[in-house]
Scaffold this motif. Sequence first.
Motif, short mmCIF file in Angstrom:
data_model
loop_
_atom_site.label_atom_id
_atom_site.label_comp_id
_atom_site.label_asym_id
_atom_site.label_seq_id
_atom_site.Cartn_x
_atom_site.Cartn_y
_atom_site.Cartn_z
N GLU A 191 -2.88 19.69 44.55
CA GLU A 191 -2.79 18.84 45.74
C GLU A 191 -3.60 17.58 45.48
N GLU A 192 -3.24 16.53 46.16
CA GLU A 192 -3.96 15.26 46.02
C GLU A 192 -4.70 14.96 47.31
N ASP A 193 -6.01 15.17 47.27
CA ASP A 193 -6.84 14.95 48.45
C ASP A 193 -7.90 13.88 48.19
N TYR A 248 1.74 10.01 54.64
CA TYR A 248 0.92 11.08 54.08
C TYR A 248 1.76 12.33 53.83
N GLY A 258 3.95 11.99 50.87
CA GLY A 258 3.27 11.77 49.60
C GLY A 258 3.55 10.42 48.98
N ASN A 262 0.94 9.50 46.49
CA ASN A 262 0.60 10.47 45.45
C ASN A 262 0.86 9.89 44.07
N ASN A 288 1.64 11.91 41.63
CA ASN A 288 2.58 12.83 41.01
C ASN A 288 3.68 13.27 41.96
N TYR A 313 5.85 16.81 42.99
CA TYR A 313 5.62 18.25 42.96
C TYR A 313 6.89 18.97 43.40
#
Length: 206
Positions: free
Chosen positions: A99-101, A133, A136, A139, A141, A143
Amino acid sequence: MMEIFSVFLLTFSIILSKYKIEALKRVGSFLVLSCILMMLSSCCKEEKFAPHNIANISLNLPKSFVIKKEPAEDSQVYSISKGDKHTGYIYYGDYKPFEEDNYMVTVEREIFEKFKNNREIKAYLSDNSDRDYKNGIYNANYYYYDTINRHRAQIMLPKKMDKGSIGVHFDSVDIHKNKMAIIVSDISEENKEVFLKVFKTIKFNP
């Protein structure tokens, strides 16, 4: 007499030019064919893969890649390298899903101005932060989920060639509910193709 000689020279030059053009065409065709054959030959020479075992996991990597166990406390960590170049890591044990946080999306300019130069949390200004958000948008990447040898896997691929990672994550791979992940930081197109093949070779033994 001069006229006949002039006609002869003109005819000879036309014939010579014609042969030159034909010769150039043949040389050009030969060069194009040679390039195609070389490309086909390089495509056919796929690198051979070698088997590796980590705990109850088996996978195949190209023979030019080296796996080395690294010091770790809470899980088993193995580095992947090719020659002198570091490629990525294999993690076995406690490893959370991808995950990207490390960023935030806000509609408030004051918050954006406050965090836009923050090294830990990057801020993005949006007119619809919830939508961006959830989708993404920011992001690094892509997924998606895939099934690999009857196990659900989370696949990670970079959106751009200069940012992001290539990876796979498995949840609960044994009776102890250990996790397994491969993270590749060298995100060349070649590595993307290679590791998508590597991921398909992963198997979990009883």
